[in-house]
Motif scaffolding. Structure first.
Motif, mmCIF file in Angstrom:
data_model
loop_
_atom_site.group_PDB
_atom_site.id
_atom_site.type_symbol
_atom_site.label_atom_id
_atom_site.label_comp_id
_atom_site.label_asym_id
_atom_site.label_seq_id
_atom_site.Cartn_x
_atom_site.Cartn_y
_atom_site.Cartn_z
ATOM 1 N N THR A 152 0.832 -1.203 0.000
ATOM 2 C CA THR A 152 0.000 0.000 0.000
ATOM 3 C C THR A 152 0.866 1.251 0.000
ATOM 4 O O THR A 152 0.591 2.221 -0.726
ATOM 5 C CB THR A 152 -0.933 0.004 1.222
ATOM 6 O OG1 THR A 152 -1.718 -1.186 1.223
ATOM 7 C CG2 THR A 152 -1.860 1.214 1.204
ATOM 8 N N ALA A 153 1.933 1.245 0.797
ATOM 9 C CA ALA A 153 2.860 2.382 0.815
ATOM 10 C C ALA A 153 3.555 2.535 -0.534
ATOM 11 O O ALA A 153 3.758 3.653 -1.015
ATOM 12 C CB ALA A 153 3.888 2.200 1.930
ATOM 13 N N ALA A 154 3.917 1.420 -1.150
ATOM 14 C CA ALA A 154 4.571 1.476 -2.456
ATOM 15 C C ALA A 154 3.638 2.030 -3.531
ATOM 16 O O ALA A 154 4.057 2.807 -4.390
ATOM 17 C CB ALA A 154 5.067 0.096 -2.859
ATOM 18 N N MET A 155 2.372 1.656 -3.504
ATOM 19 C CA MET A 155 1.402 2.142 -4.482
ATOM 20 C C MET A 155 1.230 3.652 -4.400
ATOM 21 O O MET A 155 1.092 4.330 -5.418
ATOM 22 C CB MET A 155 0.050 1.460 -4.255
ATOM 23 C CG MET A 155 -0.029 0.036 -4.743
ATOM 24 S SD MET A 155 -0.252 -0.135 -6.523
ATOM 25 C CE MET A 155 -1.984 0.304 -6.709
ATOM 26 N N GLY A 156 1.230 4.191 -3.175
ATOM 27 C CA GLY A 156 1.082 5.634 -3.023
ATOM 28 C C GLY A 156 -0.186 6.143 -3.675
ATOM 29 O O GLY A 156 -1.284 5.684 -3.353
ATOM 30 N N ASP A 157 -0.041 7.077 -4.631
ATOM 31 C CA ASP A 157 -1.216 7.681 -5.252
ATOM 32 C C ASP A 157 -1.680 6.952 -6.505
ATOM 33 O O ASP A 157 -2.605 7.394 -7.173
ATOM 34 C CB ASP A 157 -0.934 9.150 -5.584
ATOM 35 C CG ASP A 157 0.240 9.321 -6.542
ATOM 36 O OD1 ASP A 157 1.030 8.357 -6.696
ATOM 37 O OD2 ASP A 157 0.390 10.414 -7.121
ATOM 38 N N TRP A 158 -1.054 5.829 -6.820
ATOM 39 C CA TRP A 158 -1.519 5.066 -7.974
ATOM 40 C C TRP A 158 -2.840 4.379 -7.648
ATOM 41 O O TRP A 158 -2.963 3.701 -6.627
ATOM 42 C CB TRP A 158 -0.510 3.994 -8.358
ATOM 43 C CG TRP A 158 0.745 4.503 -9.002
ATOM 44 C CD1 TRP A 158 1.067 5.797 -9.264
ATOM 45 C CD2 TRP A 158 1.847 3.713 -9.453
ATOM 46 N NE1 TRP A 158 2.306 5.867 -9.847
ATOM 47 C CE2 TRP A 158 2.813 4.604 -9.978
ATOM 48 C CE3 TRP A 158 2.113 2.350 -9.459
ATOM 49 C CZ2 TRP A 158 4.020 4.162 -10.510
ATOM 50 C CZ3 TRP A 158 3.318 1.903 -9.982
ATOM 51 C CH2 TRP A 158 4.260 2.799 -10.508
ATOM 52 N N ALA A 159 -3.817 4.512 -8.532
ATOM 53 C CA ALA A 159 -5.089 3.821 -8.350
ATOM 54 C C ALA A 159 -5.007 2.371 -8.807
ATOM 55 O O ALA A 159 -5.824 1.539 -8.400
ATOM 56 C CB ALA A 159 -6.199 4.535 -9.110
ATOM 57 N N ALA A 160 -4.021 2.063 -9.653
ATOM 58 C CA ALA A 160 -3.871 0.702 -10.155
ATOM 59 C C ALA A 160 -2.431 0.492 -10.590
ATOM 60 O O ALA A 160 -1.690 1.449 -10.832
ATOM 61 C CB ALA A 160 -4.815 0.452 -11.332
#
Length: 455
Positions: A152-160
């Motif tokens: 989740t931290a790695a995804m950051g602001d990416w929705a996908a």
């Protein structure tokens, strides 16, 4: 053990129940919750061991409780605000403990690493519990919860993303008897996420490949796994591929029936085992990576569970986030803030290395399950990871009244026929060992991080 020194300890009205309280990981849970100032109600099925536990922890209530007697579970959770299920095999215990939590109207956490159990519980309970007003967090441990927070931290602001890969590097693995029993029960029942679906995972399809771990660990031969993380991550992060790998040394330990159980290397009971988790998320040509390092995969579960519990009880969930039902931790908490609050874990963002070699997705006539829509993760405000201090219950915190978003991944409508588990590839390459200096946050534990190197 969390070594932060937050002095806000007004937790007089908060009690946590622990089922399976004399197990290996439970000893760390008891210590962690007691240090945070919460009351404890401890339960287990063995009267002799429960008597010994009562003598060792006179500040706690103790109960002989079994999953076969719902009244005994009700007595265990009576007056508690949250129950932690630490008793395996979890295929036998999660259902009765979830039902006990529902009867008592309290929150629930378990620490299973068993992927089939995690999958079953999400598929069985996610929709029915959505409007319960209670939080149920399964697999909140080294496998499942911790990689979910890192992803989740790695995804950051990416929705996908196009791919989420979790790579584990352990210098060794001395499994508990519960780990061995869980592994036997999970045989032939594991899945992976490929093509946006849950598909059967068969170790016989695994081929050795390499993973570039953060320096100085470097390139390691790894093998694909079916893990609880693939279930928790796929329930709220949108990616058609969610894969997991592990280096060879711990797998060799697991294969060896003579590998002993973990032994304490310090007064706190922690073993000398060291670990690293590397999470790489890709989207087109873009790549983001987060890694975390620590000691003892069993002991680190305790501060993760305790931090989650006290945040739930204090109402410290994501603004506008999902505050009810069966959830993954990344749906419920600010992942960066959560990870930074755990003194037992050192985590960081890093330039992403080369991902593991891709393999063709499993094919055939076996039905697979579609991975559904996801919860959008808020953009991280900062890349600084200063410790924020342990979370303790405060009556002034209040409870969030934000409405939860629409439900995440829906439970599949039919089950998968999974092929029998094949033997993990038997060879282990001869290799030298390299010592990695311990993090500044773990210096008090007197540990260094040692991994297998093939370079």
């Amino acid at each position: 053990m969390n070594t932060n020194t937050d002095t806000n300890t007004n937790t007089a009205q908060q009690t946590v129940a622990i089922f399976g309280a004399y197990g290996h990981t439970a000893r760390f849970l008891i210590e962690e919750f007691h240090e945070r100032g919460l009351g404890l109600s401890l339960g287990g099925r063995d009267p002799v061991r429960m008597t010994a536990l009562a003598e060792a922890h006179p500040y706690a209530r103790t109960h002989v409780a079994t999953v076969d007697e719902s009244a005994s579970l009700d007595a265990l959770v009576a007056g508690a605000a949250l129950v932690v299920n630490a008793a395996g095999p979890f295929g036998d215990t999660t259902g009765p403990l979830i039902e006990a939590a529902l009867r008592a109207g309290i929150h629930y956490i378990d620490i299973t690493g068993e992927q089939p159990v995690t999958r079953h519980d999400f598929e069985t309970y996610r929709e029915p519990l959505a409007a319960s007003g209670l939080l149920f967090l399964p697999a909140l441990g080294f496998f499942g919860g911790l990689p979910d927070l890192l992803a989740t931290a790695a995804m950051g602001d990416w929705a996908a993303a196009d791919d989420i890969t979790v790579a584990f590097a352990l210098d060794s693995w001395h499994p508990t008897p519960g780990t061995r029993k869980a592994g036997a029960r999970s045989a032939g029942k594991r899945v992976t996420v490929s093509g946006g679906r849950l598909v059967p995972f068969d170790y016989s399809q695994d081929l050795p490949t390499d993973w570039d771990f953060p320096a100085p660990v470097g390139k390691q031969p790894v093998h694909a796994l079916g893990t609880a993380d693939q279930i928790t991550i796929s329930r709220h992060l949108k990616s058609p591929e969610v894969r997991a790998f592990m280096n060879e040394a711990p797998l060799a330990d697991l294969r060896d029936p003579h590998t002993p159980a973990p032994t304490a290397a310090s007064d706190g009971g922690r073993s000398a085992q060291s670990w690293l988790i590397d999470v790489v998320v890709t989207r087109g040509a873009e790549r983001r990576a987060v890694s975390a390092v620590g000691r003892d995969i069993y002991a680190v579960t305790a501060p993760v569970v305790a931090e989650a519990a006290v945040r739930i009880l204090a109402g410290r969930t994501l603004p506008g986030g999902t505050g009810s039902g069966m959830r993954a931790p990344g749906e419920v908490f600010d992942a960066e803030d959560f990870l930074s609050s755990i003194a037992d874990i050192t985590w960081s963002r890093r330039p992403a290395g080369r991902p593991a070699m891709r393999r063709d997705s499993p094919t055939g006539s076996t039905p697979a399950h579609t991975v559904g829509e996801t919860y959008a993760v808020p953009e991280a405000p900062s890349t600084s990871h200063a410790r924020t201090g342990r979370t303790l219950i405060s009556p002034s915190t209040g409870t969030s009244n934000d409405e939860p978003p629409s439900s995440g991944v829906k439970a599949p409508e039919q089950d998968v026929d999974v092929p029998a588990l094949a033997t993990v590839l038997s060879y282990v390459r001869q290799s030298a060992s390299v010592t990695v200096p311990g993090s500044p946050h773990s210096a008090a534990r007197g540990s260094a991080v040692k991994f297998i190197s093939t370079t």
